[in-house]
Design a protein around this motif. Structure first.
Motif, mmCIF file in Angstrom:
data_model
loop_
_atom_site.group_PDB
_atom_site.id
_atom_site.type_symbol
_atom_site.label_atom_id
_atom_site.label_comp_id
_atom_site.label_asym_id
_atom_site.label_seq_id
_atom_site.Cartn_x
_atom_site.Cartn_y
_atom_site.Cartn_z
ATOM 1 N N THR A 1 17.826 -11.918 34.172
ATOM 2 C CA THR A 1 18.472 -10.113 33.845
ATOM 3 C C THR A 1 18.238 -10.379 32.184
ATOM 4 N N GLY A 2 18.422 -8.919 32.318
ATOM 5 C CA GLY A 2 18.483 -8.814 30.776
ATOM 6 C C GLY A 2 17.092 -7.858 30.583
ATOM 7 N N ASP A 3 16.218 -8.830 29.048
ATOM 8 C CA ASP A 3 15.238 -7.756 28.561
ATOM 9 C C ASP A 3 14.172 -9.179 29.182
ATOM 10 N N PHE A 4 14.302 -10.167 30.098
ATOM 11 C CA PHE A 4 13.369 -10.800 30.412
ATOM 12 C C PHE A 4 13.093 -11.322 31.901
ATOM 13 N N SER A 5 11.955 -11.564 31.908
ATOM 14 C CA SER A 5 11.141 -11.390 33.155
ATOM 15 C C SER A 5 10.653 -12.605 33.505
ATOM 16 N N ILE A 6 9.977 -13.081 35.032
ATOM 17 C CA ILE A 6 10.004 -14.402 35.161
ATOM 18 C C ILE A 6 8.146 -14.347 36.264
ATOM 19 N N GLN A 7 7.325 -15.462 35.833
ATOM 20 C CA GLN A 7 6.570 -15.520 36.990
ATOM 21 C C GLN A 7 6.702 -16.280 37.586
ATOM 22 N N ASN A 8 7.580 -16.563 38.751
ATOM 23 C CA ASN A 8 7.853 -17.578 39.599
ATOM 24 C C ASN A 8 6.506 -18.294 40.486
ATOM 25 N N GLY A 9 6.763 -19.984 39.682
ATOM 26 C CA GLY A 9 5.700 -21.028 40.302
ATOM 27 C C GLY A 9 6.013 -22.010 41.617
ATOM 28 N N ALA B 1 15.410 -3.046 22.595
ATOM 29 C CA ALA B 1 16.614 -2.952 20.909
ATOM 30 C C ALA B 1 16.430 -4.076 20.582
ATOM 31 N N LEU B 2 16.632 -3.726 19.350
ATOM 32 C CA LEU B 2 16.958 -4.833 17.794
ATOM 33 C C LEU B 2 18.475 -5.424 18.117
ATOM 34 N N GLY B 3 18.262 -6.869 17.634
ATOM 35 C CA GLY B 3 19.278 -8.152 17.338
ATOM 36 C C GLY B 3 18.898 -8.702 18.720
ATOM 37 N N THR B 4 20.618 -9.477 18.760
ATOM 38 C CA THR B 4 20.436 -10.357 20.061
ATOM 39 C C THR B 4 20.634 -10.170 21.372
ATOM 40 N N ARG B 5 19.753 -10.453 21.961
ATOM 41 C CA ARG B 5 19.458 -9.960 23.656
ATOM 42 C C ARG B 5 19.695 -11.066 24.466
ATOM 43 N N SER C 1 23.184 -25.311 44.542
ATOM 44 C CA SER C 1 22.928 -24.101 44.520
ATOM 45 C C SER C 1 23.477 -22.433 44.543
ATOM 46 N N PRO C 2 23.425 -21.725 43.692
ATOM 47 C CA PRO C 2 22.454 -20.951 43.045
ATOM 48 C C PRO C 2 22.596 -22.207 41.651
ATOM 49 N N ARG C 3 21.730 -22.321 40.891
ATOM 50 C CA ARG C 3 21.896 -22.274 40.059
ATOM 51 C C ARG C 3 21.087 -21.500 38.693
ATOM 52 N N THR C 4 21.878 -21.727 37.388
ATOM 53 C CA THR C 4 21.555 -20.758 36.303
ATOM 54 C C THR C 4 20.963 -21.834 34.950
ATOM 55 N N VAL C 5 20.045 -20.539 34.340
ATOM 56 C CA VAL C 5 19.918 -21.410 32.724
ATOM 57 C C VAL C 5 20.301 -20.104 32.072
ATOM 58 N N ALA C 6 21.015 -20.082 30.877
ATOM 59 C CA ALA C 6 21.142 -19.388 29.860
ATOM 60 C C ALA C 6 19.647 -18.650 29.314
ATOM 61 N N LEU C 7 19.685 -17.664 29.236
ATOM 62 C CA LEU C 7 18.735 -16.951 27.915
ATOM 63 C C LEU C 7 19.168 -16.083 27.270
ATOM 64 N N SER C 8 18.691 -15.765 25.869
ATOM 65 C CA SER C 8 18.773 -15.217 24.608
ATOM 66 C C SER C 8 17.428 -15.025 23.777
#
Length: 361
Positions: free
Chosen positions: A28-36, A57-61, A74-81
């Motif tokens: 989610t957010g300003d992140f994208s993945i390539q699932n291998g 946008a500028l600043g912390t995302r 499951s499911p498991r999560t990883v925080a992204l910033s």
């Protein structure tokens, strides 16, 4: 902001005794993945999901990576910033103006500084310049945050008259490209006759001594052969200069002008000129008296006039005396004074003169 980061890896490790199946992975957010990841071998098998950040946008995302699999919990999560930043590019000064430059010659370089005052590196696509200007730079493909680089600009006019151009930088800043105006003037070609560096247009000498002037000629847009003359040398002096010189349109040559003066000799008049007149009057008086005197008196007067005649002879034939004996002086050398020498350079297309000062003591 608006650009994608390098990918970072999230590794999934199967620490159990059964194979693991990853059914889904999302960000989610300003992140994208390539699932291998799909199936993970038991007892230490791994797979990798690549995550990329593209801030909008500028600043912390902030964002979250969610992984759904067949393991307990499951499911498991990883925080992204990540932090959305921007590169800011600026050129200083905001314009360049070059002094008059002879056609087909290159000016001294002037400096322009490109600065990135933003929070992230600035990508530089290319640097362009237009008009009769050229540039060299040390900027490279990327300029770090808070750093600057130097661009050197030179001016080489092809013709006389005003010239314009621009320097522009295409980069990763939001306001790309950055541009500044360039201005210069192509000078009127001339023979380039002038006083040489570290030399002077004036010389002071004592009569009998020599003076030397160092001149430059050429380097001002005219090529070929020029004739040189020197006039205005005072009495008893001569001016020497090469009769011709080869002209370069781009490089000045040096020419020596030599002045030879003549020493003045001193002649002194006999200092007793008034005594000569007194002696002549005395002789005249004696002659008058001689005509009226008796024979005995004439004989006596004859011998008394001998010293006066000798004095007159000495006075009439008086030679030179010492410098301290008084009287005037004459000169046959270079007279004392201030003189203007005129150096003239001529070619088929131009004539130029230069005045030099000679002071003779």
């Amino acid at each position: 902001m608006g650009t994608s980061s390098d990918a970072q890896a999230v590794n999934i490790i199967d620490i159990g005794s059964d194979a693991l199946t990853v059914s889904n992975a999302t960000a989610t957010g300003d992140f994208s993945i390539q699932n291998g990841c799909n199936n993970v071998a038991a007892a230490g098998g791994t797979c990798t999901i690549q995550v990329t950040f593209t801030p909008t946008a500028l600043g912390t995302r902030m964002g979250t990576l969610t992984i759904t699999d067949t393991s307990a919990g499951s499911p498991r999560t990883v925080a992204l910033s990540g932090i959305g930043g921007t590169a800011t590019a600026a050129l200083a000064p905001t314009g360049l103006t070059f002094a008059s430059q002879q056609p087909n010659t290159t000016s001294p370089a002037q400096q322009v500084t490109l600065t990135n005052s933003g929070a992230i590196p600035l990508s530089i696509a290319h640097i362009d310049i237009t008009g009769p200007f050229t540039e060299t730079n040390q900027c490279g493909a990327t300029l770090g945050a808070g750093q600057g680089c130097i661009i050197m600009v030179t001016f080489t006019p092809m013709t006389a008259g005003p010239a314009t151009g621009s320097l522009s930088v295409t980069d990763g800043a939001a306001d790309s490209p950055q541009s500044i105006p360039l201005n210069g003037t192509g000078g009127t070609p001339n023979l380039g006759l002038g006083v040489g560096p570290a030399s002077s247009a004036s010389a002071t000498v004592t009569a009998g001594s020599d003076a030397t002037y160092l001149l430059t000629v050429g380097g001002q847009g005219i090529s070929g052969t020029a004739s040189l003359t020197c006039t205005g040398a005072p009495t008893g002096a001569s001016c020497g200069i090469a009769p011709t010189v080869m002209l370069s349109a781009t490089t000045a040559s040096t020419v020596n002008v030599g002045i030879k003066t003549t020493a003045r000799s001193q002649l002194y008049r006999f200092p007793f000129l008034p005594l000569l007149w007194l002696s002549a009057l005395a002789i005249l008086a004696g002659l008058v008296y001689f005509g009226t005197a008796s024979g005995h008196q004439r004989l006596k007067l004859r011998w008394s006039l001998v010293p006066l005649l000798a004095l007159v002879c000495c006075a009439c034939g008086g030679g030179s005396g010492s410098p301290n004996s008084g009287g005037g002086s004459g000169s046959n050398g270079t007279p004392a004074g201030t003189y203007q020498l005129v150096i003239t350079a001529k070619s088929s297309s131009a004539t130029q003169t230069l005045n030099l000062t000679l002071i003779v003591d």
